[in-house]
Scaffold this active site. Sequence first.
Site, mmCIF file in Angstrom:
data_model
loop_
_atom_site.group_PDB
_atom_site.id
_atom_site.type_symbol
_atom_site.label_atom_id
_atom_site.label_comp_id
_atom_site.label_asym_id
_atom_site.label_seq_id
_atom_site.Cartn_x
_atom_site.Cartn_y
_atom_site.Cartn_z
ATOM 1 N N THR A 344 0.778 -1.384 -0.260
ATOM 2 C CA THR A 344 -0.213 0.187 0.205
ATOM 3 C C THR A 344 0.846 1.661 0.168
ATOM 4 O OG1 THR A 344 -1.757 -1.374 0.901
ATOM 5 C CG2 THR A 344 -1.780 1.164 1.464
ATOM 6 N N GLN A 374 -5.866 -2.824 -2.361
ATOM 7 C CA GLN A 374 -5.411 -0.555 -1.936
ATOM 8 C C GLN A 374 -4.384 -0.649 -3.189
ATOM 9 O OE1 GLN A 374 -5.119 -3.848 -0.117
ATOM 10 N NE2 GLN A 374 -5.110 -3.235 1.693
ATOM 11 N N GLN A 396 -9.713 1.816 -3.858
ATOM 12 C CA GLN A 396 -9.728 1.816 -2.527
ATOM 13 C C GLN A 396 -8.382 2.148 -1.741
ATOM 14 O OE1 GLN A 396 -9.678 -2.380 -1.033
ATOM 15 N NE2 GLN A 396 -8.446 -2.528 0.690
ATOM 16 N N ASP A 397 -8.362 3.618 -0.710
ATOM 17 C CA ASP A 397 -7.192 3.562 -0.175
ATOM 18 C C ASP A 397 -6.792 5.355 -1.137
ATOM 19 O OD1 ASP A 397 -7.226 2.338 2.067
ATOM 20 O OD2 ASP A 397 -5.220 0.892 0.741
ATOM 21 N N ASP A 418 -11.843 2.346 2.664
ATOM 22 C CA ASP A 418 -10.682 3.038 3.476
ATOM 23 C C ASP A 418 -10.648 4.635 2.694
ATOM 24 O OD1 ASP A 418 -11.573 1.724 5.396
ATOM 25 O OD2 ASP A 418 -10.236 0.505 5.272
ATOM 26 N N ARG A 486 -14.691 4.360 9.524
ATOM 27 C CA ARG A 486 -14.289 3.253 11.042
ATOM 28 C C ARG A 486 -12.694 3.348 11.581
ATOM 29 N NH1 ARG A 486 -10.233 -1.240 9.016
ATOM 30 N NH2 ARG A 486 -9.011 -1.231 6.952
ATOM 31 N N TRP A 488 -9.687 1.897 12.479
ATOM 32 C CA TRP A 488 -9.095 1.699 11.861
ATOM 33 C C TRP A 488 -7.836 0.826 13.285
ATOM 34 C CZ3 TRP A 488 -4.530 3.695 8.609
ATOM 35 C CH2 TRP A 488 -3.260 2.464 8.222
#
Length: 554
Positions: A344, A374, A396-397, A418, A486, A488
């Site tokens: 990531t 990611q 994502q990310d 996320d 959320r 993490w």
Amino acid sequence: MTNIKDVFAGMSDSSGKFCKKKKFLFIILSAILLVGAIIGVVAGVASRKKSNDTLSHAILKSACSNTRYPELCYSAIASVPGVAAKISTQKDVIEASLNLTITAVEHNYFTIKKIIKTRKALTKREKTALHDCLEMIDETLDEIRDTEDELDDYPKKKSLNQYAEDLKTLVSGAMTNQDSCLDGFSYEKADKEVRKLLIAGQVHVYHMLSNALAMICNMTNTDMFNQRSVSGRNLVEEEDVNKIDSDGFPKWLSAGDRRLLQAPNVQPNVVVAADGSGNYRTVAAAVAAAPEKSSTRYIIRIKAGTYRENVEIPKKKTNIMFMGDGRRNTIITGSRNVVDGSTTFKSATVAAVGERFLARDITFENTAGPSKHQAVALRVGSDLSAFYQCDMLAYQDTLYVHSLRQFYVKCIVAGTVDFIFGNAAAVLQDCDLHARRPNSGQRNMFTAQGRDDPNQNTGIVIQKCRIGATSDLLPVISSFPSFLGRPWKEYSRTIVMQSSISNVINPAGTANRVKWRGYRVLTNAADVQPFTVGRFIQGSSWLGSTGFPFSLGL
């Protein structure tokens, strides 16, 4: 009884024997007196040393009692000969702890180098993750040494509040590096085998840094409380108000300088153009040629076009600014992702680490897609960095707010899972945050904040933003639940304030609030003030010089 005088008298004779014996007795008596004096001095020194040692250990014990890992804090310092005896203040304890932490970080460096050299059949991602760790070790060492430099000057050269935030920012960033290193070994079973070789050393450094952070918080909080008690003034609020005018600029900034900072067509140092009409054809080449450790702004103008490359602004490249020809005209795009073997951390199309990085009118994009998991468009670990009218587009990310202090204004961030995540102290102000259509079965999470120590001054603040959905998600909102975020990590902190939230957000997170421990609704302005730009990222001391618009308060 014989008198001593009689003894001496009886010893007298013509041969002079009496004088020799008398001299001899005086030497013995003198020696006895000298030995006694020496013993007395030694006993006194030993007593004072014992007293000093007792005091030093008491100070050490007291300082360590405020930490999360007090036994480690005390034993690490007390076990090194001569270190504890030099302690006379809490600041001495912090400095001693940081010195020992540097040694531990260096030990981790050699552990990783040994793994790279001796372990056979490392996967592509494992090799990448190990090199990510080496990069973060380098950053950690710099952050610890910068902390030591700040402590050397403390509390003389700037306000106590500024010292407190600078010190907490540096140590929080160093702690985040330990987590991020280990996160690179969490994708597959093979990764986790390598993780086992690193975890003890990384966790040890993290705990040492956590202890230093706790002691810094205790020391600075105590000093600020004492100063407020003496002066009767709220120092933090006065600093913010006195430095900034109603337009958001420092009061000392001249009208001419204001016009210069606000002008979008400031004369660049170099120009990047894919067609060859500039100084460089790629953004990476322009960054590589930029001066190191620059104290003045170095502007790289990036002409309209799509630049398919991965760009890193390393920590030695400071005060760099990217200036585009409009965020939808100037696009830096890549497609690195975890499924294809990246970490990531390394998947970012653009990674900004050098201090005081600025960007305006640029799109940062990762086109890997939702199936590649990611895949970061922009990763930022640059302290005092700011982004104006930029787009961060991925799935994502999307936006990795990795560490240190960051500001985003009038930007667009779009993604799925996320898509704003990390452990910086980051404020997004007057931005558009849009969930995209993910893969079937996926859910959208706007934020995943990574604070895992209660003393870290980190968090994601969303202020005066618009939270919605992209056009591909709007028709099928009911099929893909979206949530504000959320937790993490254990102490995750995200603040959403003064923002409009569309029906893209699942009502479970709005009308039906969660019951998590630590969650609360902030309705009192005084409770929210610590998360404003002026307070949370000390915006009054640096944002005025960026030329970007911003609001310090509510």
